[in-house]
Motif scaffolding. Structure first.
Motif, short mmCIF file in Angstrom:
data_model
loop_
_atom_site.label_atom_id
_atom_site.label_comp_id
_atom_site.label_asym_id
_atom_site.label_seq_id
_atom_site.Cartn_x
_atom_site.Cartn_y
_atom_site.Cartn_z
N GLY A 25 45.18 -39.16 -10.24
CA GLY A 25 43.93 -38.53 -9.87
C GLY A 25 43.27 -37.88 -11.07
O GLY A 25 43.74 -38.02 -12.20
N PRO A 26 42.17 -37.18 -10.85
CA PRO A 26 41.58 -36.88 -9.54
C PRO A 26 40.54 -37.90 -9.06
O PRO A 26 39.96 -37.70 -8.01
N THR A 27 40.32 -39.01 -9.80
CA THR A 27 39.29 -39.96 -9.35
C THR A 27 39.70 -40.62 -8.04
O THR A 27 40.85 -41.03 -7.86
N VAL A 28 38.73 -40.72 -7.14
CA VAL A 28 38.91 -41.42 -5.87
C VAL A 28 38.03 -42.66 -5.94
O VAL A 28 36.91 -42.60 -6.44
N PHE A 29 38.56 -43.81 -5.46
CA PHE A 29 37.71 -45.00 -5.42
C PHE A 29 37.57 -45.48 -3.98
O PHE A 29 38.46 -45.30 -3.16
N GLY A 30 36.42 -46.06 -3.72
CA GLY A 30 36.18 -46.65 -2.40
C GLY A 30 35.84 -48.12 -2.57
O GLY A 30 35.04 -48.48 -3.45
N LEU A 31 36.48 -48.98 -1.78
CA LEU A 31 36.14 -50.41 -1.80
C LEU A 31 35.06 -50.64 -0.75
O LEU A 31 35.18 -50.16 0.38
N VAL A 32 34.02 -51.36 -1.14
CA VAL A 32 32.90 -51.61 -0.22
C VAL A 32 32.56 -53.10 -0.29
O VAL A 32 32.32 -53.64 -1.38
N SER A 33 32.58 -53.77 0.88
CA SER A 33 32.36 -55.22 0.83
C SER A 33 30.87 -55.57 0.81
O SER A 33 30.44 -56.49 0.12
N LYS A 34 30.04 -54.81 1.55
CA LYS A 34 28.63 -55.20 1.68
C LYS A 34 27.75 -54.42 0.71
O LYS A 34 27.74 -53.19 0.70
N GLU A 35 26.97 -55.16 -0.07
CA GLU A 35 26.10 -54.54 -1.08
C GLU A 35 25.17 -53.51 -0.44
O GLU A 35 24.87 -52.46 -1.01
N ALA A 36 24.72 -53.81 0.80
CA ALA A 36 23.76 -52.93 1.48
C ALA A 36 24.32 -51.52 1.67
O ALA A 36 23.56 -50.56 1.77
N LYS A 37 25.65 -51.41 1.73
CA LYS A 37 26.26 -50.10 1.99
C LYS A 37 26.51 -49.30 0.70
O LYS A 37 26.73 -48.09 0.74
N VAL A 38 26.49 -49.99 -0.45
CA VAL A 38 26.91 -49.35 -1.70
C VAL A 38 26.03 -48.16 -2.06
O VAL A 38 26.53 -47.08 -2.41
#
Ligand SMILES: C[C@](O)(CO)[C@H](O)COP(=O)(O)OP(=O)(O)OC[C@H]1O[C@@H](n2ccc(N)nc2=O)[C@H](O)[C@@H]1O
Ligand SMILES: Nc1ncnc2c1ncn2[C@@H]1O[C@H](COP(=O)(O)OP(=O)(O)OP(=O)(O)O)[C@@H](O)[C@H]1O
Length: 284
Positions: free
Chosen positions: A250-263
Motif C-alpha cells: 500500500g497505500p495505493t488502491v487500484f480498481g479494475l474497470v471493464s467499461k470505458e464509460a464507467k472510468v
C-alpha cells in the motif's frame, strides 16, 4: 551516447504470504502485472568514472540510496566498467506507493546500461543482479504478467490478463514495506487468496472471476493501521469499479474497470478524495 528506458509501475493482482522465513523475509506467492504508468529513464555515458543521478521529483534520494544508483554501481562493479553515467529519472510513478517505482527504475537502469555499454548480459543474469537490489526488481526486469514466489524473485511468466482500465489512487500517506511485513502474523492470516483461481481467471480471460478473486493478505495490516485506505477501497467500489484491491504493502488502491464509460465516473469521484489518481490501461 544516450539510451532511454521506460520503467512501468506494477500492481499485485494477488499477494499471499505462506510463512515467515529464517532470513527474516516472507515466502510469498503473488500474481503481478504492469500498468501503463511509467517513469522515463535517460542514461548518458560520462567520460569520468562516476554515477550522477538527477530527477524532476524533489522527494527522492539522489545519492547511493537511490535504487537506480545502486543498479548502476552493481553493474559497474560486476562487469568492471570504468566509465561513468549520468542518469535522469523523470518520475511519474508516485513514491512509496506500493507500485514498485524505485524497483522499476533499478530494473530499467540494468536493462539500459546493458545496452549503453554493450555488455551482452543475458536476461537470466539481469534477473540475478535484480534480486540483489530488491525483491520486486526481478519482476520489473522481465515485466509482463507473472506468478512470483520465493521472496518475489522466482518468476513464472503467465498469460496477460483480460484487457481493462485500471484506476489507481494513492492517499497522501507514506507506508513502509518492512513495517507492514513486520506487523504481519503469517500464522494468523484470515483469508488467503487463491493463486490457482486468479491464474485460471487470467488464462480463461474471465474478467468477473478475476475481480472476485483479487486478494492481498497485507491489507489486514495496512487497512487497520491506515483506515483511510479502507475508506478509499469502499469509495472506489461505490463509484462502480468492478474489482478493488490494495497494491503491494500500500497505500495505493487500484480498481479494475471493464467499461470505458464507467472510468471517468470512478476517476472524477476519487479526485475529490486524493491528489494522486490515474486512469491507465494494463500493459499487455
Ligand atoms: C510488497 C511487495 O512490493 C509486493 O510486490 C514486495 O513483496 C516487496 O518488495 P520490495 O519493496 O522490493 O522488498 P525489499 O526491498 O526486498 O524488502 C523490503 C522489506 O520488506 C520485507 N519483505 C520483503 C519481501 C518479502 N518477500 N518478505 C519481506 O518480509 C523485508 O522486511 C524487507 O526488509
Ligand atoms: N528511483 C527511486 N524512485 C523512487 N523512490 C526511490 C528510488 N530510489 C530509492 N527510493 C526510495 O525508496 C523508497 C520506496 O520507494 P518506492 O517508490 O520504490 O516504493 P514502493 O512503490 O512502495 O515499492 P514496492 O512496491 O517495491 O514496495 C522511498 O522511500 C524512496 O525514498
Amino acid at each position: 551516447m544516450k539510451v532511454f528506458e521506460k520503467a512501468p509501475a506494477k500492481i499485485n493482482l494477488s499477494l499471499d504470504v505462506l510463512y515467515k522465513r529464517e532470513d527474516g523475509y516472507h515466502e510469498v506467492e503473488m500474481v503481478m502485472t504492469m500498468v501503463d504508468l511509467a517513469d522515463r529513464i535517460e542514461m548518458q555515458e560520462l567520460p569520468r568514472d562516476t554515477i550522477i543521478i538527477s530527477s524532476q521529483a524533489g522527494y527522492i534520494p539522489l545519492d547511493e540510496k537511490n535504487l537506480a544508483f545502486q543498479a548502476a554501481r552493481l553493474i559497474k562493479e560486476r562487469y568492471d566498467v570504468k566509465k561513468g553515467v549520468y542518469i535522469h529519472l523523470d518520475k511519474k510513478i508516485p513514491v512509496a506507493a506500493g507500485l514498485a517505482g524505485g524497483s522499476s527504475d533499478a530494473a530499467a537502469t540494468l536493462r539500459g546500461l546493458n545496452r549503453l555499454w554493450g555488455l551482452g548480459i543475458p536476461d537470466s543474469e539481469l534477473l540475478r543482479l535484480g534480486a540483489e537490489l530488491g525483491s520486486d526488481v526481478p519482476f520489473c526486469v522481465t515485466g509482463g504478467t507473472a506468478i512470483a514466489r520465493g521472496r518475489g524473485e522466482k518468476l513464472e511468466p503467465i498469460e496477460a490478463p483480460p484487457q481493462c482500465w485500471v484506476v489507481l489512487a494513492k492517499p497522501p500517506i507514506n507506508v513502509s514495506t518492512s513495517e507492514i511485513y513486520g506487523k504481519l502474523n503469517a500464522k494468523a492470516i484470515k483469508r488467503h487468496p487463491s493463486t490457482e483461481r486468479i491464474h485460471e481467471a487470467i488464462r480463461g480471460k474471465k474478467f468477473d472471476m478475476l475481480c472476485s478473486e483479487l486478494g492481498n493478505v497485507l491489507e489486514e495490516v495496512t487497512l487497520d493501521l491506515y483506515p483511510e485506505v479502507r475508506q478509499l477501497k469502499e469509495c472506489m467500489l461505490k463509484l462502480g469499479a468492478d474489482g478493488v484491491l490494495m497494491s503491494g504493502s500500500g497505500p495505493t488502491v487500484f480498481g479494475l474497470v471493464s467499461k470505458e464509460a464507467k472510468v471517468s465516473r470512478v476517476y472524477n469521484g476519487l479526485r475529490g478524495f486524493c491528489k494522486d489518481v490515474f486512469a491507465v490501461r494494463l500493459l499487455t
